[in-house]
Enzyme design. Structure first.
Site, PDB file in Angstrom:
ATOM      1  N   SER A   1      37.620  44.636  35.056  1.00  0.00           N
ATOM      2  CA  SER A   1      36.763  44.591  35.123  1.00  0.00           C
ATOM      3  C   SER A   1      36.286  45.603  35.959  1.00  0.00           C
ATOM      4  CB  SER A   1      36.296  42.832  36.473  1.00  0.00           C
ATOM      5  OG  SER A   1      35.613  43.075  37.074  1.00  0.00           O
TER       6      SER A   1
ATOM      7  N   HIS B   1      34.654  44.154  31.382  1.00  0.00           N
ATOM      8  CA  HIS B   1      34.015  43.197  31.601  1.00  0.00           C
ATOM      9  C   HIS B   1      33.259  43.449  33.228  1.00  0.00           C
ATOM     10  CE1 HIS B   1      34.048  38.859  33.272  1.00  0.00           C
ATOM     11  NE2 HIS B   1      34.421  39.285  34.437  1.00  0.00           N
TER      12      HIS B   1
ATOM     13  N   ASP C   1      30.180  42.133  36.236  1.00  0.00           N
ATOM     14  CA  ASP C   1      30.189  40.802  37.170  1.00  0.00           C
ATOM     15  C   ASP C   1      28.819  41.499  38.341  1.00  0.00           C
ATOM     16  OD1 ASP C   1      32.523  39.721  37.162  1.00  0.00           O
ATOM     17  OD2 ASP C   1      33.597  41.193  37.678  1.00  0.00           O
TER      18      ASP C   1
ATOM     19  N   MET D   1      26.728  39.821  40.603  1.00  0.00           N
ATOM     20  CA  MET D   1      25.818  38.969  41.594  1.00  0.00           C
ATOM     21  C   MET D   1      24.983  38.753  42.080  1.00  0.00           C
ATOM     22  SD  MET D   1      30.281  39.194  42.768  1.00  0.00           S
ATOM     23  CE  MET D   1      31.026  39.359  41.725  1.00  0.00           C
TER      24      MET D   1
ATOM     25  N   HIS E   1      29.300  39.543  32.923  1.00  0.00           N
ATOM     26  CA  HIS E   1      29.427  37.853  33.331  1.00  0.00           C
ATOM     27  C   HIS E   1      28.360  37.367  34.724  1.00  0.00           C
ATOM     28  CE1 HIS E   1      32.271  35.260  36.297  1.00  0.00           C
ATOM     29  NE2 HIS E   1      31.581  34.834  36.099  1.00  0.00           N
TER      30      HIS E   1
ATOM     31  N   MET F   1      26.473  36.157  37.414  1.00  0.00           N
ATOM     32  CA  MET F   1      26.901  34.429  38.849  1.00  0.00           C
ATOM     33  C   MET F   1      25.591  35.305  39.248  1.00  0.00           C
ATOM     34  SD  MET F   1      30.447  36.245  39.490  1.00  0.00           S
ATOM     35  CE  MET F   1      30.601  37.760  38.445  1.00  0.00           C
TER      36      MET F   1
ATOM     37  N   MET G   1      37.482  30.444  35.861  1.00  0.00           N
ATOM     38  CA  MET G   1      37.573  31.489  36.966  1.00  0.00           C
ATOM     39  C   MET G   1      38.729  31.244  37.507  1.00  0.00           C
ATOM     40  SD  MET G   1      35.245  32.644  37.098  1.00  0.00           S
ATOM     41  CE  MET G   1      35.597  34.079  38.334  1.00  0.00           C
TER      42      MET G   1
ATOM     43  N   GLY H   1      32.413  35.742  43.548  1.00  0.00           N
ATOM     44  CA  GLY H   1      32.084  36.790  44.886  1.00  0.00           C
ATOM     45  C   GLY H   1      32.646  37.302  44.800  1.00  0.00           C
TER      46      GLY H   1
ATOM     47  N   GLY I   1      40.015  40.884  43.578  1.00  0.00           N
ATOM     48  CA  GLY I   1      41.438  41.153  45.332  1.00  0.00           C
ATOM     49  C   GLY I   1      41.175  40.381  45.561  1.00  0.00           C
TER      50      GLY I   1
ATOM     51  N   ASP J   1      39.084  34.616  34.179  1.00  0.00           N
ATOM     52  CA  ASP J   1      39.416  35.816  35.237  1.00  0.00           C
ATOM     53  C   ASP J   1      39.553  35.091  36.342  1.00  0.00           C
ATOM     54  OD1 ASP J   1      37.217  38.002  36.748  1.00  0.00           O
ATOM     55  OD2 ASP J   1      35.643  36.895  35.430  1.00  0.00           O
TER      56      ASP J   1
ATOM     57  N   GLY K   1      41.051  43.130  37.111  1.00  0.00           N
ATOM     58  CA  GLY K   1      39.625  44.175  38.371  1.00  0.00           C
ATOM     59  C   GLY K   1      41.091  44.838  38.936  1.00  0.00           C
TER      60      GLY K   1
HETATM   61  C1  DX5 Z   1      35.031  37.793  40.655  1.00  0.00           C
HETATM   62  C2  DX5 Z   1      34.364  38.122  39.436  1.00  0.00           C
HETATM   63  C3  DX5 Z   1      35.915  38.911  38.809  1.00  0.00           C
HETATM   64  C4  DX5 Z   1      36.562  39.873  39.572  1.00  0.00           C
HETATM   65  C5  DX5 Z   1      38.317  39.781  39.028  1.00  0.00           C
HETATM   66  O1  DX5 Z   1      34.071  37.128  41.116  1.00  0.00           O
HETATM   67  O2  DX5 Z   1      34.411  37.337  37.955  1.00  0.00           O
HETATM   68  O3  DX5 Z   1      36.056  39.570  37.521  1.00  0.00           O
HETATM   69  O4  DX5 Z   1      35.917  40.966  39.326  1.00  0.00           O
HETATM   70  O5  DX5 Z   1      38.703  40.760  39.618  1.00  0.00           O
HETATM   71  P1  DX5 Z   1      40.166  40.847  40.249  1.00  0.00           P
HETATM   72  O6  DX5 Z   1      40.945  40.955  38.893  1.00  0.00           O
HETATM   73  O7  DX5 Z   1      40.873  41.720  40.874  1.00  0.00           O
HETATM   74  O8  DX5 Z   1      40.105  39.138  40.524  1.00  0.00           O
HETATM   75 ZN    ZN Z   2      33.737  38.061  36.465  1.00  0.00          ZN
END
Ligand code: DX5
Ligand code: ZN
Length: 213
Positions: free
Chosen positions: A5, A30, A32, A34, A63, A65, A134, A139, A142, A172, A194
């Protein structure tokens, strides 16, 4: 399959980090998106996706959001998305949205927030290429993995089999080397990661380890 990610990459060195991912065993990248409305964070948008496309040698797994994602399907296609995933909670006419994504030549995905039951996908199972569960509240990167996800994967896997669907299950949020093997055993096909990859001392090796887990 492993999908690093980009949210956890160094945005000031995006080209370097994407080229690093090109040299790993990752299957998808991947991305994201937002909007600060559907989720309480703003990441980046179409111009950044276009820039990523210039360097990525693997498919871009986008993805969304964002609220009413159906407004931007063509724009995401034109900016380089290969797989486009929308949230079930954000698209009222989900069936139409999925059709529109496929008609643009992309693989269609639907993402479910942790509180959304997998049963809500029953009527569209055969129209989907990817189902993204999810395993954190979307959002932010980490965050800690929500353990209830294992049971959701198992139920969804059963539903997919029963329906004769070819949809792949993507997980994810909070994926790491500690939970990767258990996620695969439960039925996950694609692991998004990520922080586990980009913040590791050896990201290339971490991708291999996650893949072998
Ligand atoms: C969260 C994202 C994820 C995020 C995952 O809203 O959709 O794709 O980047 O990050 P890690 O793997 O660090 O939890
Ligand atoms: Zn994601």
């Amino acid at each position: 399959m492993i999908a690093p990610s980009v949210l956890a990459a160094d945005f000031a060195n995006l080209q370097r980090d994407i080229e690093m991912v090109n040299s790993t065993e990752a299957s998808w990248l991947h991305i994201d998106i937002m909007d600060g409305v559907f989720v309480p964070n703003i990441s980046f948008g179409l111009p950044v996706l276009k820039a990523i496309k210039k360097y990525a040698k693997i498919p871009l797994d986008v993805h969304l959001m964002i609220t009413q994602p159906e407004r931007y399907i063509k724009e995401f296609k034109n900016s380089g998305a290969d797989i486009l995933t929308v949230h079930i909670e954000a698209s009222v006419h989900l069936h139409r949205t999925i059709q529109k994504i496929r008609s643009e030549g992309m693989l269609a995905g639907v993402a479910l927030n942790p509180h959304t039951p997998v049963e809500s996908l029953k009527e569209v199972l055969n129209d989907l290429d990817v189902i993204c569960l999810m395993s954190v509240n979307p959002g932010f990167g980490g965050q800690s993995f929500i353990p209830g996800t294992y049971d959701k994967i198992k139920s969804l896997k059963k539903m997919i089999k029963k329906a004769g669907s070819s949809a792949k299950i993507e997980i994810d949020g909070g994926v790491n080397i500690q939970n990767a093997s258990k996620l695969k055993t439960a039925g996950a096909d694609i692991l998004v990661a990520g922080n586990a990859i980009f913040k590791s001392d050896d990201p290339v090796n971490m991708v291999s380890m996650l893949k072998k887990a």
